[in-house]
Scaffold this motif. Structure first.
Motif, mmCIF file in Angstrom:
data_model
loop_
_atom_site.group_PDB
_atom_site.id
_atom_site.type_symbol
_atom_site.label_atom_id
_atom_site.label_comp_id
_atom_site.label_asym_id
_atom_site.label_seq_id
_atom_site.Cartn_x
_atom_site.Cartn_y
_atom_site.Cartn_z
ATOM 1 N N LEU A 1 17.781 -6.102 10.330
ATOM 2 C CA LEU A 1 17.093 -6.707 11.484
ATOM 3 C C LEU A 1 16.775 -8.181 11.234
ATOM 4 C CD1 LEU A 1 14.687 -3.754 12.352
ATOM 5 C CD2 LEU A 1 16.758 -4.403 13.562
ATOM 6 N N LYS B 1 5.180 -2.774 12.166
ATOM 7 C CA LYS B 1 4.682 -3.934 11.429
ATOM 8 C C LYS B 1 3.434 -4.454 12.147
ATOM 9 C CE LYS B 1 8.899 -5.580 9.187
ATOM 10 N NZ LYS B 1 9.900 -6.658 9.074
ATOM 11 N N ASP C 1 11.051 -6.045 19.973
ATOM 12 C CA ASP C 1 10.853 -6.226 18.535
ATOM 13 C C ASP C 1 9.453 -5.801 18.066
ATOM 14 O OD1 ASP C 1 11.410 -6.868 15.951
ATOM 15 O OD2 ASP C 1 11.188 -9.024 16.184
ATOM 16 N N ARG D 1 16.604 -1.709 6.907
ATOM 17 C CA ARG D 1 15.796 -2.450 7.896
ATOM 18 C C ARG D 1 16.021 -3.957 7.778
ATOM 19 N NH1 ARG D 1 9.650 -1.186 9.981
ATOM 20 N NH2 ARG D 1 9.591 -2.863 11.517
ATOM 21 N N GLU E 1 11.184 -1.135 4.996
ATOM 22 C CA GLU E 1 12.073 -2.265 4.745
ATOM 23 C C GLU E 1 12.470 -2.384 3.269
ATOM 24 O OE1 GLU E 1 12.121 -6.102 7.334
ATOM 25 O OE2 GLU E 1 11.217 -6.703 5.446
ATOM 26 N N LYS F 1 16.843 -0.376 17.208
ATOM 27 C CA LYS F 1 15.787 -0.670 16.234
ATOM 28 C C LYS F 1 15.090 0.616 15.780
ATOM 29 C CE LYS F 1 11.725 -3.170 14.970
ATOM 30 N NZ LYS F 1 10.860 -4.303 15.074
HETATM 31 N N1 GLY Z 1 11.273 -7.852 13.186
HETATM 32 C C1 GLY Z 1 12.083 -7.104 12.327
HETATM 33 C C2 GLY Z 1 11.465 -5.796 11.918
HETATM 34 O O1 GLY Z 1 10.625 -5.270 12.593
HETATM 35 O O2 GLY Z 1 11.816 -5.295 10.895
#
Ligand code: GLY
Length: 355
Positions: free
Chosen positions: A231, A132, A126, A228, A224, A214
């Motif tokens: 997730l 992120k 992750d 996204r 996002e 992912k």
């Molecule tokens: N933990 C979810 C993402 O990286 O979007």
């Protein structure tokens, strides 16, 4: 954002040296925490030609150290040890290290190159992938940060022998989430795998397929705005379970809360979108066997709902938002559920988990 290089290998030192040969940075910094510095980093460094001359920066272990103070200490260490715009930073650790290290690298002298070497299953599957980065601030998790992908992520399972079983199971819950979002075959393969018996090579192969789920999602929606959010499956109830357990003074590992949260979200998916009950039962059985129960009663529902209302994924406090599934691989984003529906889902959850 789309060019992040993912390298799956159980010879991480060689992969790091190859990468360093390619870019030839004048200074190399390695960020570790007090655990990886002691248990994992020496194992990588002793096999690497380049890391012998790297400057190691170590911060305290644990989420409390994903702080402005630690960030300032990293910036100072970079500045005081000759860091320049051309330096390379290597973040070797779990999610705290890849988050704060990525942010430090993204902001030092307006941004230097960095690579992630996740040393836990949870961070490999992750946090280390997808850009992120950030720190906790003002009592809020991940309040300050930027999207900025590591130039490369070097993923190895060979140091998981330093991890307790709970940590491995925690990471595996995020793998299960990727399997559910991806397709039926991937999700069923994960249900067959015995995490208690996992050893490095088969786990690396399974992880490679899984992390690519992912990667593909992040490539389509790096910031996002839409896809996204898939997730986030399981994460609205998971964050409520984590806050509830923390308030009781008995914190639970993130991945355990995700495993329970997945069951709640699949119940809501079944109630609202007809997610197949056979698949729901398979997941619930797997979660009960591998993660045990969480001791909630119906008296805890108001508190759990309150936590869900304040989840930062909601558009307002009156609407609780979930990412749900019509079937394995068929994601439905931005679904809202009422407090009554969520209470029914929690009743079914307690039945399925024999609580
Ligand atoms: N933990 C979810 C993402 O990286 O979007």
């Amino acid at each position: 954002m789309a060019n992040q290089k993912l390298i799956f290998t159980n010879s991480p030192a060689e992969a790091i040296d190859r990468y360093i040969n390619e870019i030839n940075p004048p200074q190399i910094f390695v960020l570790t925490d007090s655990n990886t510095s002691r248990l994992v980093y020496p194992r990588i460094a002793e096999k690497s030609r380049h890391l012998k001359k790297a400057c190691e920066i170590t911060i305290g272990a644990g989420d409390v150290n994903k702080s402005l103070e630690s960030l300032a200490s990293i910036w100072s260490a970079l500045g005081n040890n000759g860091g320049t715009r051309r330096s390379l930073m290597i973040n070797a650790g779990g999610g705290v290290i890849t988050d704060i290290g990525g942010f430090a690298a993204a902001t030092f002298k307006r941004g230097i190159r960095f690579i992630n070497v996740p040393t836990t299953l949870l961070s490999a599957v992750d946090a280390a992938v997808g850009g992120k980065t950030g720190i906790n601030f003002n009592g809020l998790k991940n309040e300050i940060g930027v999207f900025r992908e590591a130039d490369a992520v070097i993923i190895s399972t060979c140091y998981y022998d330093t991890l307790p079983q709970t940590e491995l199971r925690s990471g595996y819950a995020e793998m299960l989430k990727h399997g559910l979002i991806s397709d039926r075959a991937t999700f069923e393969e994960l249900l067959q795998f015995d995490i208690a018996e996992a050893n490095a090579e088969p786990l690396l192969a399974l992880l490679e397929k899984n992390v690519m789920v992912k990667k593909r999602i992040v490539e389509e929606d790096p910031l996002e705005h839409g896809l996204r959010r898939a997730l986030n499956l399981g994460h609205t109830p998971a964050h409520a379970f984590e806050s509830w357990a923390m308030a009781k003074g008995k914190p639970v590992p993130h991945g355990y809360a995700v495993a329970w949260g997945l069951v709640v979200d699949l119940i809501l998916s079944h109630m609202s979108l007809g997610f197949p009950s056979g698949d729901l039962h398979k997941v619930a059985t797997f979660v009960e066997r591998n993660y045990g129960p969480i001791g909630i009663t119906c008296n805890d529902y108001p508190q759990l709902l309150e936590y869900m209302r304040h989840d930062k994924k909601n558009a307002s406090v009156n609407e609780i938002t979930f990412s749900l599934l019509e079937a394995p691989g068929k994601v439905k984003l931005g679904h809202t559920a009422t407090p009554d529906e969520i209470s029914v889902a929690l009743d079914i959850f307690r039945d399925l988990m024999h609580i």
